[in-house]
Write a protein that holds these residues in place. Structure first.
Motif, PDB file in Angstrom:
ATOM      1  N   ALA A 202       0.827  -1.205   0.000  1.00 54.82           N
ATOM      2  CA  ALA A 202       0.000   0.000   0.000  1.00 54.82           C
ATOM      3  C   ALA A 202       0.863   1.258   0.000  1.00 54.82           C
ATOM      4  CB  ALA A 202      -0.934   0.001   1.212  1.00 54.82           C
ATOM      5  N   THR A 203       1.928   1.248   0.804  1.00 55.48           N
ATOM      6  CA  THR A 203       2.863   2.378   0.828  1.00 55.48           C
ATOM      7  C   THR A 203       3.476   2.563  -0.550  1.00 55.48           C
ATOM      8  OG1 THR A 203       3.370   2.038   3.172  1.00 55.48           O
ATOM      9  CG2 THR A 203       4.991   3.241   1.868  1.00 55.48           C
ATOM     10  N   THR A 204       3.950   1.473  -1.144  1.00 55.35           N
ATOM     11  CA  THR A 204       4.577   1.529  -2.471  1.00 55.35           C
ATOM     12  C   THR A 204       3.588   2.031  -3.517  1.00 55.35           C
ATOM     13  OG1 THR A 204       6.003  -0.327  -1.872  1.00 55.35           O
ATOM     14  CG2 THR A 204       5.788   0.156  -4.217  1.00 55.35           C
ATOM     15  N   ASN A 205       2.387   1.491  -3.526  1.00 53.37           N
ATOM     16  CA  ASN A 205       1.380   1.865  -4.526  1.00 53.37           C
ATOM     17  C   ASN A 205       0.995   3.337  -4.428  1.00 53.37           C
ATOM     18  OD1 ASN A 205       1.331  -0.734  -5.483  1.00 53.37           O
ATOM     19  ND2 ASN A 205      -0.605  -1.291  -4.507  1.00 53.37           N
ATOM     20  N   ARG A 206       0.834   3.841  -3.210  1.00 52.97           N
ATOM     21  CA  ARG A 206       0.442   5.239  -3.043  1.00 52.97           C
ATOM     22  C   ARG A 206       1.566   6.177  -3.483  1.00 52.97           C
ATOM     23  NH1 ARG A 206      -2.316   2.038  -1.051  1.00 52.97           N
ATOM     24  NH2 ARG A 206      -4.473   2.179  -0.299  1.00 52.97           N
ATOM     25  N   GLN A 207       2.797   5.774  -3.226  1.00 50.07           N
ATOM     26  CA  GLN A 207       3.931   6.589  -3.667  1.00 50.07           C
ATOM     27  C   GLN A 207       4.052   6.582  -5.194  1.00 50.07           C
ATOM     28  OE1 GLN A 207       7.517   5.567  -1.460  1.00 50.07           O
ATOM     29  NE2 GLN A 207       6.468   5.789   0.500  1.00 50.07           N
ATOM     30  N   MET A 208       3.799   5.437  -5.823  1.00 50.03           N
ATOM     31  CA  MET A 208       3.869   5.353  -7.285  1.00 50.03           C
ATOM     32  C   MET A 208       2.809   6.238  -7.947  1.00 50.03           C
ATOM     33  SD  MET A 208       6.405   3.502  -8.189  1.00 50.03           S
ATOM     34  CE  MET A 208       6.016   3.202  -9.911  1.00 50.03           C
ATOM     35  N   ALA A 209       1.611   6.278  -7.379  1.00 50.72           N
ATOM     36  CA  ALA A 209       0.536   7.113  -7.929  1.00 50.72           C
ATOM     37  C   ALA A 209       0.906   8.590  -7.840  1.00 50.72           C
ATOM     38  CB  ALA A 209      -0.775   6.837  -7.193  1.00 50.72           C
ATOM     39  N   VAL A 210       1.519   8.986  -6.727  1.00 50.66           N
ATOM     40  CA  VAL A 210       1.959  10.382  -6.565  1.00 50.66           C
ATOM     41  C   VAL A 210       3.026  10.718  -7.605  1.00 50.66           C
ATOM     42  CG1 VAL A 210       3.276  11.913  -5.044  1.00 50.66           C
ATOM     43  CG2 VAL A 210       1.305  10.673  -4.152  1.00 50.66           C
ATOM     44  N   LYS A 211       3.982   9.816  -7.800  1.00 50.26           N
ATOM     45  CA  LYS A 211       5.037  10.050  -8.791  1.00 50.26           C
ATOM     46  C   LYS A 211       4.451  10.222 -10.197  1.00 50.26           C
ATOM     47  CE  LYS A 211       8.731   7.464  -6.473  1.00 50.26           C
ATOM     48  NZ  LYS A 211       9.595   6.263  -6.546  1.00 50.26           N
ATOM     49  N   CYS A 217       1.180  18.732 -11.775  1.00 54.28           N
ATOM     50  CA  CYS A 217       0.383  19.443 -10.771  1.00 54.28           C
ATOM     51  C   CYS A 217       1.082  20.720 -10.315  1.00 54.28           C
ATOM     52  CB  CYS A 217       0.144  18.553  -9.544  1.00 54.28           C
ATOM     53  SG  CYS A 217      -0.728  17.032  -9.908  1.00 54.28           S
ATOM     54  N   ASP A 218       0.347  21.831 -10.274  1.00 52.46           N
ATOM     55  CA  ASP A 218       0.883  23.067  -9.699  1.00 52.46           C
ATOM     56  C   ASP A 218       1.035  22.938  -8.191  1.00 52.46           C
ATOM     57  OD1 ASP A 218       0.826  24.274 -12.207  1.00 52.46           O
ATOM     58  OD2 ASP A 218      -1.210  25.040 -11.919  1.00 52.46           O
ATOM     59  N   ALA A 219       0.198  22.101  -7.591  1.00 59.10           N
ATOM     60  CA  ALA A 219       0.233  21.874  -6.142  1.00 59.10           C
ATOM     61  C   ALA A 219      -0.304  20.485  -5.859  1.00 59.10           C
ATOM     62  CB  ALA A 219      -0.598  22.921  -5.402  1.00 59.10           C
ATOM     63  N   MET A 220       0.045  19.950  -4.689  1.00 60.75           N
ATOM     64  CA  MET A 220      -0.461  18.642  -4.293  1.00 60.75           C
ATOM     65  C   MET A 220      -0.825  18.654  -2.822  1.00 60.75           C
ATOM     66  SD  MET A 220       1.214  14.863  -4.725  1.00 60.75           S
ATOM     67  CE  MET A 220       1.223  15.094  -6.489  1.00 60.75           C
ATOM     68  N   LEU A 221      -1.979  18.064  -2.505  1.00 53.34           N
ATOM     69  CA  LEU A 221      -2.416  17.931  -1.122  1.00 53.34           C
ATOM     70  C   LEU A 221      -2.499  16.451  -0.773  1.00 53.34           C
ATOM     71  CD1 LEU A 221      -5.258  20.620  -0.829  1.00 53.34           C
ATOM     72  CD2 LEU A 221      -2.831  20.844  -0.252  1.00 53.34           C
ATOM     73  N   VAL A 222      -1.940  16.107   0.374  1.00 52.91           N
ATOM     74  CA  VAL A 222      -2.034  14.747   0.911  1.00 52.91           C
ATOM     75  C   VAL A 222      -2.956  14.809   2.122  1.00 52.91           C
ATOM     76  CG1 VAL A 222      -0.784  12.825   1.958  1.00 52.91           C
ATOM     77  CG2 VAL A 222       0.304  14.181   0.145  1.00 52.91           C
ATOM     78  N   VAL A 223      -4.066  14.098   2.045  1.00 49.74           N
ATOM     79  CA  VAL A 223      -4.993  14.049   3.173  1.00 49.74           C
ATOM     80  C   VAL A 223      -4.462  13.003   4.156  1.00 49.74           C
ATOM     81  CG1 VAL A 223      -7.379  13.664   3.899  1.00 49.74           C
ATOM     82  CG2 VAL A 223      -6.906  14.676   1.654  1.00 49.74           C
ATOM     83  N   GLY A 224      -4.141  13.443   5.358  1.00 46.78           N
ATOM     84  CA  GLY A 224      -3.578  12.522   6.340  1.00 46.78           C
ATOM     85  C   GLY A 224      -3.207  13.246   7.614  1.00 46.78           C
ATOM     86  N   LYS A 240       9.748  15.627  -4.366  1.00 46.68           N
ATOM     87  CA  LYS A 240      10.887  15.096  -5.127  1.00 46.68           C
ATOM     88  C   LYS A 240      10.511  14.771  -6.572  1.00 46.68           C
ATOM     89  CE  LYS A 240      13.626  13.064  -1.383  1.00 46.68           C
ATOM     90  NZ  LYS A 240      14.096  11.807  -0.774  1.00 46.68           N
ATOM     91  N   ALA A 241       9.226  14.448  -6.795  1.00 46.68           N
ATOM     92  CA  ALA A 241       8.789  14.050  -8.145  1.00 46.68           C
ATOM     93  C   ALA A 241       8.406  15.247  -9.011  1.00 46.68           C
ATOM     94  CB  ALA A 241       7.624  13.069  -8.048  1.00 46.68           C
ATOM     95  N   GLY A 242       8.569  16.470  -8.488  1.00 46.75           N
ATOM     96  CA  GLY A 242       8.391  17.634  -9.353  1.00 46.75           C
ATOM     97  C   GLY A 242       7.284  18.587  -9.000  1.00 46.75           C
ATOM     98  N   CYS A 243       6.576  18.341  -7.880  1.00 49.59           N
ATOM     99  CA  CYS A 243       5.524  19.268  -7.464  1.00 49.59           C
ATOM    100  C   CYS A 243       6.056  20.100  -6.292  1.00 49.59           C
ATOM    101  CB  CYS A 243       4.264  18.518  -7.061  1.00 49.59           C
ATOM    102  SG  CYS A 243       2.898  19.625  -6.661  1.00 49.59           S
TER     103      CYS A 243
END
Length: 319
Positions: A202-211, A217-224, A240-243
């Motif tokens: 789950a950690t890996t999958n969520r990080q891959m989706a963000v990448k 994206c001009d901005a990114m929000l992580v709900v947590g 790190k992935a550019g946002c």
């Protein structure tokens, strides 16, 4: 007056993982079986909204077993506990249910197996995190050494450089962990690693989706929650992935609207302990201010499901 356009990229997978879903079900089923109050040692998962909801149903959250009465059930959180905790519960003849995520339990078993083979364990993790405390607490003091950074590897004092193994916290940044593992292998060429990486699916999958969506994206929000390791790692991965503007928000009320002025695209994801209702709340907050179009960025499909402990399998949850 017309609203400005906003393209929202919605990460998939996001939010609840199988381990979190199971842990919450365990508390709900325990309340159904034994009635309130049911005690929970530590937050069952790192999310205030979830914890408050369970508290409203009759769960009592405490930090230590000593805060629990002998005559009420106690549940151990999804992050896992040191061996002394269930041992103390048994000594007090308490009813207890272990909600440790099975993927965390797998790391516990790995550490014990390596120790039984005469190896000293190095754990890659965050000091003070409940999962790290629980994993290190599977073995006697000194048998598990903690490293948090590549720099820590250089100063590590081990018993025998030829008899080492490593395990990792399940919620780390995949990229950061690769660097630390490389440093361990470089300094200790015979160190034994896990058969399959410890960082959970789950950690890996969520990080891959963000990448996959960060660069557009001009901005990114992580709900947590701010004490959620995997949520904080998603913020770091986004940056790190550019946002350049990646931020953690617990609820829609935490959004810094001034910092988002002028954006035309926004990425949204959620940590593994954040419920979907909070994601929808954030999207609705943007709909109030923008003409929103939503595009789902799906990089994996999750079908993992973990059974609840046997003691609760006869319980039905209403609805």
């Amino acid at each position: 007056m017309s609203k400005p356009n906003l393209q929202i990229y919605l990460a998939a997978p996001r939010g609840f993982c199988a381990g979190v879903d199971r842990a919450i079900k365990i508390v709900e089923m325990a309340l159904q079986k034994w009635g309130a109050p049911v005690y929970v040692r530590h937050e069952i998962v790192h999310n205030k909204f979830v914890v408050d909801g369970l508290r409203d149903k009759g769960a009592v959250f405490v930090e230590e077993l000593s805060d629990c009465p002998d005559d009420r059930p106690v549940i151990f959180s999804a992050h896992g506990v040191a061996k002394v905790v269930p041992a103390e519960a048994e000594r007090r003849e308490m009813i207890y249910v272990d909600a440790t995520c099975p993927l965390v339990s797998k790391v516990h078993i790995e550490a014990e197996r390596h120790s039984d083979a005469g190896l000293q364990i190095i754990m890659i993790g965050h000091a003070g995190h409940p999962e790290t405390i629980g994993t290190m607490g599977q073995l006697p003091e000194g048998e598990v050494l903690l490293v948090e950074t590549v720099q820590d590897v250089a100063t590590l004092k081990v018993r025998d450089e030829s008899k080492l193994a490593f395990v990792t916290q399940t919620t780390l940044s995949v990229d950061d962990t690769i660097d630390i593992v490389a440093a361990l292998n470089a300094r200790f060429p015979t160190i034994v690693g896990p058969h399959k990486e410890d960082i959970c699916y789950a950690t890996t999958n969520r990080q891959m989706a963000v990448k996959a969506m960060a660069a557009q994206c001009d901005a990114m929000l992580v709900v947590g929650a701010p004490n959620s390791s995997n949520s904080k790692r998603l913020v770091e991965v986004g940056t790190k992935a550019g946002c350049s503007y990646s931020q953690l928000v617990q609820r829609a009320k935490d959004i810094d609207w001034r910092a988002l002025e002028g954006i035309s695209s926004l990425g949204i994801t959620a940590g593994a302990s954040a419920p979907e209702v909070l994601v929808n709340e954030v999207i609705d907050a943007f709909r109030d201010k923008y003409d929103v179009a939503v595009e789902v960025v799906e990089t994996a499909v999750e079908r993992v499901n973990f059974k609840v402990p046997r003691v609760l399998r006869d319980v039905e949850i209403p609805g």
